[in-house]
Design a protein around this motif. Structure first.
Motif, PDB file in Angstrom:
ATOM      1  N   GLU A  13       0.736  -1.264  -0.201  1.00 48.76           N
ATOM      2  CA  GLU A  13      -0.189  -0.022   0.147  1.00 48.76           C
ATOM      3  C   GLU A  13       0.923   1.298   0.165  1.00 48.76           C
ATOM      4  N   VAL A  14       2.009   1.276   0.797  1.00 41.23           N
ATOM      5  CA  VAL A  14       2.732   2.508   1.157  1.00 41.23           C
ATOM      6  C   VAL A  14       3.481   2.660  -0.403  1.00 41.23           C
ATOM      7  N   LYS A  15       4.194   1.356  -0.823  1.00 43.15           N
ATOM      8  CA  LYS A  15       4.688   1.498  -2.192  1.00 43.15           C
ATOM      9  C   LYS A  15       3.924   1.972  -3.354  1.00 43.15           C
ATOM     10  N   SER A  16       2.729   1.711  -3.323  1.00 42.41           N
ATOM     11  CA  SER A  16       1.822   2.238  -4.445  1.00 42.41           C
ATOM     12  C   SER A  16       1.311   3.358  -4.433  1.00 42.41           C
ATOM     13  N   SER A  17       1.550   3.809  -3.332  1.00 44.94           N
ATOM     14  CA  SER A  17       0.681   5.359  -2.896  1.00 44.94           C
ATOM     15  C   SER A  17       1.731   6.475  -3.319  1.00 44.94           C
ATOM     16  N   ARG A  18       1.236   7.509  -3.903  1.00 49.99           N
ATOM     17  CA  ARG A  18       1.996   8.583  -4.236  1.00 49.99           C
ATOM     18  C   ARG A  18       1.566   9.954  -3.362  1.00 49.99           C
ATOM     19  N   GLU A  19       0.593   9.484  -2.328  1.00 48.49           N
ATOM     20  CA  GLU A  19      -0.017  10.451  -1.077  1.00 48.49           C
ATOM     21  C   GLU A  19       1.070  10.507  -0.012  1.00 48.49           C
ATOM     22  N   HIS A  20       1.932   9.900   0.021  1.00 48.09           N
ATOM     23  CA  HIS A  20       2.877   9.842   1.321  1.00 48.09           C
ATOM     24  C   HIS A  20       1.729   9.675   2.565  1.00 48.09           C
ATOM     25  N   MET A  52      13.652  -1.146   9.132  1.00 50.71           N
ATOM     26  CA  MET A  52      14.139  -2.201   8.118  1.00 50.71           C
ATOM     27  C   MET A  52      14.607  -1.337   6.799  1.00 50.71           C
ATOM     28  N   GLY A  53      14.286  -0.108   6.567  1.00 49.30           N
ATOM     29  CA  GLY A  53      14.971   0.608   5.302  1.00 49.30           C
ATOM     30  C   GLY A  53      14.116   0.284   4.320  1.00 49.30           C
ATOM     31  N   GLN A  54      12.906  -0.385   4.247  1.00 44.42           N
ATOM     32  CA  GLN A  54      11.761  -0.853   3.113  1.00 44.42           C
ATOM     33  C   GLN A  54      10.951   0.602   2.942  1.00 44.42           C
ATOM     34  N   ILE A  55      10.825   1.179   3.606  1.00 43.13           N
ATOM     35  CA  ILE A  55       9.998   2.651   3.345  1.00 43.13           C
ATOM     36  C   ILE A  55      10.551   3.590   4.325  1.00 43.13           C
ATOM     37  N   HIS A  56      10.492   5.114   3.938  1.00 43.39           N
ATOM     38  CA  HIS A  56      10.652   5.988   4.743  1.00 43.39           C
ATOM     39  C   HIS A  56       9.808   6.683   5.354  1.00 43.39           C
ATOM     40  N   LYS A  57      10.034   6.815   6.825  1.00 43.75           N
ATOM     41  CA  LYS A  57       9.181   7.526   7.891  1.00 43.75           C
ATOM     42  C   LYS A  57       9.485   9.171   7.617  1.00 43.75           C
ATOM     43  N   ILE A  58       8.335   9.884   7.510  1.00 46.68           N
ATOM     44  CA  ILE A  58       8.582  11.383   7.379  1.00 46.68           C
ATOM     45  C   ILE A  58       8.319  11.971   8.598  1.00 46.68           C
ATOM     46  N   MET A  60       6.745  14.392  10.806  1.00 46.60           N
ATOM     47  CA  MET A  60       6.171  15.696  10.603  1.00 46.60           C
ATOM     48  C   MET A  60       5.740  16.591  11.939  1.00 46.60           C
ATOM     49  N   PRO A  61       6.304  17.478  11.990  1.00 46.72           N
ATOM     50  CA  PRO A  61       6.378  18.375  13.398  1.00 46.72           C
ATOM     51  C   PRO A  61       4.797  18.877  13.758  1.00 46.72           C
ATOM     52  N   GLU A  62       3.883  19.121  12.765  1.00 50.17           N
ATOM     53  CA  GLU A  62       2.710  19.538  12.775  1.00 50.17           C
ATOM     54  C   GLU A  62       1.856  18.644  12.660  1.00 50.17           C
ATOM     55  N   GLY A  63       1.910  17.196  12.810  1.00 44.45           N
ATOM     56  CA  GLY A  63       0.858  16.456  12.347  1.00 44.45           C
ATOM     57  C   GLY A  63       1.419  15.055  12.472  1.00 44.45           C
ATOM     58  N   SER A  64       0.470  14.083  12.046  1.00 45.78           N
ATOM     59  CA  SER A  64       0.788  12.656  11.790  1.00 45.78           C
ATOM     60  C   SER A  64       2.216  12.221  11.026  1.00 45.78           C
ATOM     61  N   ASP A  65       3.088  11.210  11.373  1.00 43.29           N
ATOM     62  CA  ASP A  65       4.182  10.823  10.561  1.00 43.29           C
ATOM     63  C   ASP A  65       3.361  10.398   9.106  1.00 43.29           C
ATOM     64  N   ARG A  66       4.386  10.733   8.134  1.00 45.48           N
ATOM     65  CA  ARG A  66       3.846   9.947   6.835  1.00 45.48           C
ATOM     66  C   ARG A  66       4.651   9.303   6.361  1.00 45.48           C
ATOM     67  N   PHE A  67       4.393   8.154   5.533  1.00 44.14           N
ATOM     68  CA  PHE A  67       5.363   7.055   4.956  1.00 44.14           C
ATOM     69  C   PHE A  67       5.584   7.382   3.417  1.00 44.14           C
ATOM     70  N   ASP A  68       6.798   6.821   2.940  1.00 45.33           N
ATOM     71  CA  ASP A  68       7.017   7.030   1.625  1.00 45.33           C
ATOM     72  C   ASP A  68       7.629   5.747   1.045  1.00 45.33           C
TER      73      ASP A  68
END
Length: 124
Positions: A13-20, A52-58, A60-68
């Motif tokens: 789901e994370v890999k297929s999303s462009r929404e972060h 594990m380095g399979q996705i990137h956790k972003i 966000m200081p002003e909200g929920s973490d995003r994933f890339d």
């Protein structure tokens, strides 16, 4: 690590999303087809996949973490109007780690950059 079908679903789901996506967004996207999936499982797997380095956790200081799903070196722009997160490639920063080390002796392992502003769509 032991195989987990739910982890594979979260990763796909994370890999297929462009929404972060946030954890809540991943959960909402998967829940209808996977009724036994819990929000806690999504959170645990997102954090594990990021460790594990399979996705990137972003963070966000002003909200929920995003994933890339992109794990290559790139940066992010956050629209302060619609909340979307966009990828941006900034070649001008490719030598940043080396400059920091040569000037300060500090060995950089990683860095994140979030540029805040208003996206093109929201400007119109």
């Amino acid at each position: 690590m032991k195989y987990s079908r739910q982890r594979e679903l979260v990763l796909a789901e994370v890999k297929s999303s462009r929404e972060h996506p946030t954890a809540d967004m991943v959960y909402a996207a998967l829940k209808a087809d996977n009724p036994s999936l819990s929000l806690g499982t999504v959170y645990r797997n997102l954090n594990l996949l990021a460790q594990m380095g399979q996705i990137h956790k972003i963070g966000m200081p002003e909200g929920s973490d995003r994933f890339d799903g992109r794990t290559d070196e790139h940066y992010h722009m956050l629209c302060q109007k619609c909340g979307r997160v966009y990828d941006v490639q900034l070649d001008t920063l490719s030598e940043l780690d080396g400059q920091i080390q040569s000037q300060t002796g500090f060995l950089v392992h990683s860095h994140d950059l979030i540029v805040r502003g208003v996206c093109r769509a929201c400007q119109q």
